[in-house]
Write an enzyme that holds these catalytic residues in place. Structure first.
Site, PDB file in Angstrom:
ATOM      1  N   SER A 154      40.916   9.907 -52.522  1.00 15.99           N
ATOM      2  CA  SER A 154      42.096  10.382 -51.804  1.00 15.99           C
ATOM      3  C   SER A 154      42.091  11.914 -51.721  1.00 15.99           C
ATOM      4  O   SER A 154      41.174  12.493 -51.130  1.00 15.99           O
ATOM      5  CB  SER A 154      43.361   9.841 -52.478  1.00 15.99           C
ATOM      6  OG  SER A 154      44.492  10.036 -51.659  1.00 15.99           O
ATOM      7  N   ASP A 233      44.698  -0.311 -46.674  1.00 18.35           N
ATOM      8  CA  ASP A 233      45.242   0.940 -47.222  1.00 18.35           C
ATOM      9  C   ASP A 233      46.416   1.393 -46.355  1.00 18.35           C
ATOM     10  O   ASP A 233      46.256   1.658 -45.161  1.00 18.35           O
ATOM     11  CB  ASP A 233      44.129   1.992 -47.210  1.00 18.35           C
ATOM     12  CG  ASP A 233      44.481   3.266 -47.954  1.00 18.35           C
ATOM     13  OD1 ASP A 233      45.664   3.671 -47.934  1.00 18.35           O
ATOM     14  OD2 ASP A 233      43.557   3.872 -48.529  1.00 18.35           O
ATOM     15  N   HIS A 266      44.764   1.280 -51.360  1.00 19.49           N
ATOM     16  CA  HIS A 266      44.435   2.648 -51.748  1.00 19.49           C
ATOM     17  C   HIS A 266      44.306   2.822 -53.259  1.00 19.49           C
ATOM     18  O   HIS A 266      44.010   3.912 -53.733  1.00 19.49           O
ATOM     19  CB  HIS A 266      45.536   3.592 -51.223  1.00 19.49           C
ATOM     20  CG  HIS A 266      45.158   5.038 -51.185  1.00 19.49           C
ATOM     21  ND1 HIS A 266      44.207   5.543 -50.332  1.00 19.49           N
ATOM     22  CD2 HIS A 266      45.617   6.109 -51.899  1.00 19.49           C
ATOM     23  CE1 HIS A 266      44.095   6.849 -50.497  1.00 19.49           C
ATOM     24  NE2 HIS A 266      44.927   7.222 -51.442  1.00 19.49           N
TER      25      HIS A 266
END
Length: 288
Positions: A154, A233, A266
């Protein structure tokens, strides 16, 4: 192994040792923490070092405790370095805006050096990593600095890609999991870049992986970059932009393996699912 860092704790793990350290950072101007895994045999047995940068709201414990990376790292002879993601403590939590909804003060270092007040005093994560922490760990462990790779998730995926591109020769391998691939375009990045770098958007591409790739004259990582992205995600469409990275790599001939996974989100269940592949990717390029 003699280290210059304060040892907070250590734990046996897959024949190796997982350590947590604290030290005073000259670049940040505050104490910082990091985690370090050494494979069986300790520093003398290390064949390569992988730096893993965590994401928003995380710290040095998050990836270390949730990803399950130690088993594969022990098998491959890799050391793992997990820095904290941002400055912490009373000196930063008291800054204006540090407790706002964005919460710059918790896990949002974005792995760059801020140029705007009040963040520019302590938010120097790029210099901290590249000038201080990574070289000091390499020296303390007597590691071959040419066998260092970088990865992240991320915001940390953004950091891994941008630091690898901004510092040619510092890393021999790079990978990312669900990275913020075009921060100049997404709400997370726009808010962070505006706060840290200012309103002048001409300064932003220097910290945007897709823009940095596009500006290259040739493939900076000819052996390939690995990126994994979950298709379930919730941040994929609005925040991550893997297609921008894919297009930029294609434009300059940079080999990119971008794997898209149905059903994965995610979080750390996804990271734990693909982390062995990422460590194997680094081992191939660092060790051969």
């Amino acid at each position: 192994m003699a280290m210059t860092f304060e040892l907070i704790s250590e734990h046996a793990s897959f024949g190796g040792v997982q350590r947590f350290h604290r030290h005073d950072s000259a670049e940040i101007g505050l104490p910082m923490r990091f985690a370090l895994f050494l494979p069986p045999g300790g520093a003398r047995a290390v064949k390569g070092l992988v730096v893993f940068l965590a994401g928003l709201t995380c710290n040095e414990e998050t990836f270390t405790m949730k990803a399950g990376a130690q088993r594969k790292a022990a098998e491959l002879g890799l050391a793992l370095l997990m820095p904290d993601t941002s400055p912490r403590g009373d000196a930063v939590s008291a800054l204006p805006g540090a407790t706002a909804s964005w919460d710059f003060g918790v896990g949002a270092g974005f792995y760059l050096d801020a140029t705007q007040a009040p963040w520019s005093t302590h938010w120097r994560m790029e210099s901290y990593l590249m000038r201080e922490l990574i070289p000091q760990v390499q020296k303390a462990l007597a590691l071959d600095a040419t066998k260092t790779g970088i990865a992240g998730h991320s915001m940390g995926g953004h950091g891994a890609l941008t630091l690898a591109l901004r510092h040619p020769g510092a890393f021999a391998s790079v990978s990312a999991i669900a990275p913020i691939a075009a921060p100049s375009r997404c709400p997370w990045g726009v808010k962070a870049f505006t706060g840290y770098l200012g309103e002048d958007r001409d300064a932003w591409p220097a910290h945007d992986a897709s823009a940095l790739i596009q500006a290259q004259k040739g493939a900076p990582y000819p052996n390939g970059i690995l990126v994994d992205q979950g298709l379930a995600d919730k941040f994929l469409v609005e925040q991550l932009y893997p297609e921008a990275l894919e297009s930029a790599c294609a434009a300059i001939g940079q080999p990119l393996t971008l794997r898209r996974h149905e059903g994965y989100d995610h979080g750390y269940y996804f990271i734990a699912t693909v982390i062995d592949d990422h460590l194997a990717h680094h081992a191939r390029q660092l060790i051969g």
